[in-house]
Design an enzyme around this catalytic site. Structure first.
Site, mmCIF file in Angstrom:
data_model
loop_
_atom_site.group_PDB
_atom_site.id
_atom_site.type_symbol
_atom_site.label_atom_id
_atom_site.label_comp_id
_atom_site.label_asym_id
_atom_site.label_seq_id
_atom_site.Cartn_x
_atom_site.Cartn_y
_atom_site.Cartn_z
ATOM 1 N N PRO A 114 -4.066 -3.097 4.867
ATOM 2 C CA PRO A 114 -4.828 -3.178 3.841
ATOM 3 C C PRO A 114 -4.374 -3.721 2.424
ATOM 4 O O PRO A 114 -3.183 -3.203 1.959
ATOM 5 C CB PRO A 114 -5.467 -1.776 3.771
ATOM 6 C CG PRO A 114 -4.572 -0.945 4.287
ATOM 7 C CD PRO A 114 -3.644 -1.794 5.217
ATOM 8 N N THR B 69 -5.735 -4.708 -1.532
ATOM 9 C CA THR B 69 -6.681 -5.000 -2.456
ATOM 10 C C THR B 69 -6.962 -6.464 -3.023
ATOM 11 O O THR B 69 -5.747 -6.959 -3.301
ATOM 12 C CB THR B 69 -6.745 -4.057 -3.825
ATOM 13 O OG1 THR B 69 -6.627 -2.636 -3.213
ATOM 14 C CG2 THR B 69 -7.594 -4.423 -4.691
ATOM 15 N N GLN C 84 -11.221 -0.147 5.592
ATOM 16 C CA GLN C 84 -10.587 0.928 4.944
ATOM 17 C C GLN C 84 -11.440 1.708 3.938
ATOM 18 O O GLN C 84 -12.134 1.009 3.076
ATOM 19 C CB GLN C 84 -9.304 0.524 4.040
ATOM 20 C CG GLN C 84 -8.490 1.923 3.452
ATOM 21 C CD GLN C 84 -7.217 1.515 2.822
ATOM 22 O OE1 GLN C 84 -7.275 0.713 1.716
ATOM 23 N NE2 GLN C 84 -6.018 1.487 3.377
ATOM 24 N N HIS D 256 -8.118 5.909 3.114
ATOM 25 C CA HIS D 256 -7.015 5.668 2.498
ATOM 26 C C HIS D 256 -6.538 7.106 1.765
ATOM 27 O O HIS D 256 -6.956 7.386 0.888
ATOM 28 C CB HIS D 256 -7.424 4.762 1.077
ATOM 29 C CG HIS D 256 -6.276 4.098 0.599
ATOM 30 N ND1 HIS D 256 -5.030 4.680 0.644
ATOM 31 C CD2 HIS D 256 -6.210 2.906 0.065
ATOM 32 C CE1 HIS D 256 -4.183 3.806 0.220
ATOM 33 N NE2 HIS D 256 -4.603 3.035 -0.639
ATOM 34 N N TYR E 246 -4.494 8.040 -4.656
ATOM 35 C CA TYR E 246 -5.550 8.030 -4.520
ATOM 36 C C TYR E 246 -6.281 9.332 -4.207
ATOM 37 O O TYR E 246 -5.288 10.320 -3.982
ATOM 38 C CB TYR E 246 -6.455 6.741 -3.954
ATOM 39 C CG TYR E 246 -5.989 5.407 -4.354
ATOM 40 C CD1 TYR E 246 -6.119 5.158 -5.901
ATOM 41 C CD2 TYR E 246 -5.243 4.491 -3.449
ATOM 42 C CE1 TYR E 246 -5.709 3.765 -6.197
ATOM 43 C CE2 TYR E 246 -4.807 3.184 -3.957
ATOM 44 C CZ TYR E 246 -5.000 2.937 -5.504
ATOM 45 O OH TYR E 246 -4.678 1.863 -5.795
ATOM 46 N N GLY F 253 8.684 -3.952 1.936
ATOM 47 C CA GLY F 253 9.972 -4.990 1.700
ATOM 48 C C GLY F 253 10.353 -5.104 3.150
ATOM 49 O O GLY F 253 11.423 -5.963 3.040
ATOM 50 N N GLY G 229 1.621 -6.696 5.415
ATOM 51 C CA GLY G 229 0.893 -7.035 4.133
ATOM 52 C C GLY G 229 1.118 -8.462 3.676
ATOM 53 O O GLY G 229 0.230 -9.175 4.155
#
Length: 359
Positions: free
Chosen positions: A23, A25, A98, A174, A179, A289, A310
């Site tokens: 996921p 944004t 998500q 999530h 969050y 990474g 990602g």
């Protein structure tokens, strides 16, 4: 030794390999929270990833923290996500939406109702956030009442129902990256003295109740959660002192028989091994990474059943083909991750076979 290209079955989903799109944004939704007009193309372009986990969608108006993020609670949201789900399914992929409540990681300027953010405790993260008026300090949140916590659990369940109504194959909570769920889990952001604070079990209660409510609403086979043990982010500093909470959650989610557990892994492999022992279902691991030559290493080592990627998938819609063929990757255009709202840096990354390029 399991190969990352071997198929895997998650509940009723037969997937062609053991990669998933993580996921991310993208901040390209409409002002009312409806996924943007290019979202169906964006996700369909990446359907060869097998399982696609969408950007975070707020389960309620209070759950929004950033500009132009989608929702999963209103009729217009359902209509928008249905276009995305249909496009992904037509292209051969599977879709988990998500569900992301940001808690204190928000700003009134970024939400339609302009209300103060809410959180387990009235503790500001000490961070800044981009708003329509530029960078601003995130304000002190309002501490949620016990009744509001119960309502938020119900909001998550409703958002899950709406996601399935839109055609999604399931939802991922999530619970990571600083969050709301993470804020309940962490002792430095949760100073409550009721049943949602204090002991490890109490701090974990919100995550357990949210996942259980969603599983009851749409089925455990459509339910997953994303956790980030020990990740220093959003003003949260857990270190290794909170590791027992994640071992506890893994065992709780194992009892619920959810679809998968997704771990953003920054701690020791020993903790990952212990989580794997506690959770007997499908374990998905995302290592920030991760390099190209490391793709498949956690599956091969038996540390994970799946690996989430990602930025590689963001910049390479045909990532699976490039990994298999050895073709070079596209350059990641970081400045366009969240900006603009148009096609640039979103659906215009080149592919080896241009069938799904925008006209």
């Amino acid at each position: 030794m399991t190969d990352v290209w071997s198929p895997i079955k998650i509940a009723n989903m037969q997937l062609p390999h053991r990669l998933a799109m993580a996921p991310m944004t993208r901040s390209r939704a409409k002002a009312d929270g409806t996924p943007g007009d290019l979202a169906p193309l964006y996700y369909a372009q990446r359907a060869s990833m097998g399982l696609l986990i969408t950007e975070g969608a707020q389960p309620s108006a209070d759950g929004q923290g950033y500009m132009n993020t989608p929702g999963s609670f209103a009729d217009e949201h359902v209509a928008g996500w249905r276009k995305v789900a249909d496009a992904v399914h037509e292209a051969g992929g599977r879709l988990f939406i998500q569900l992301m409540h940001v808690g204190r990681m928000g700003h009134p300027a970024n939400t339609p109702h302009h209300r103060q953010p809410v959180a387990p405790s009235a503790i500001a993260p000490g961070k800044e956030m981009f708003t329509s008026q530029g960078m601003q300090a995130i304000p002190v949140p309002r501490e949620m009442t016990t009744a509001e916590i119960k309502q938020t659990v119900a909001d998550f369940a409703n958002a899950a129902r709406r996601a399935v109504e839109a055609g999604a194959d399931g939802v991922e909570v999530h619970g990571a990256n600083g969050y709301l769920v993470h804020q309940f889990n962490a002792p430095d952001s949760n100073h409550r003295t009721d049943e949602y604070g204090g002991s490890m079990e109490n701090r974990a209660r919100f995550a357990v109740e949210v996942v259980r409510a969603i599983a009851d609403a749409i089925g455990p086979e459509r339910t997953a959660i994303h956790l980030s043990p020990g990740l220093p982010t959003g003003g949260i500093e857990e270190g290794q002192e909170n590791d027992d909470l994640y071992r506890y959650l893994a065992a709780e989610f194992d009892r619920m028989k959810i679809a998968y557990l997704h771990i953003l892994h920054v701690r020791s492999d020993l903790l990952l091994e212990e989580i794997r022992k506690a959770f007997g279902g499908v374990l998905m691991v995302n290592r920030p990474g991760r390099q190209r030559d490391q793709v498949g290493s956690d599956v091969a080592a038996g540390l994970a059943d799946m690996e989430a990627l990602g930025q590689m998938a963001l910049a390479n819609p045909d990532l699976v083909d490039r990994l298999k063929s050895g073709a070079p990757f596209n350059e990641v255009r970081t400045p366009l991750f969240y900006s603009g709202g148009g096609a640039e840096g979103y659906v215009d990354y080149p592919v080896l076979e241009p069938a799904l390029q925008p006209a």
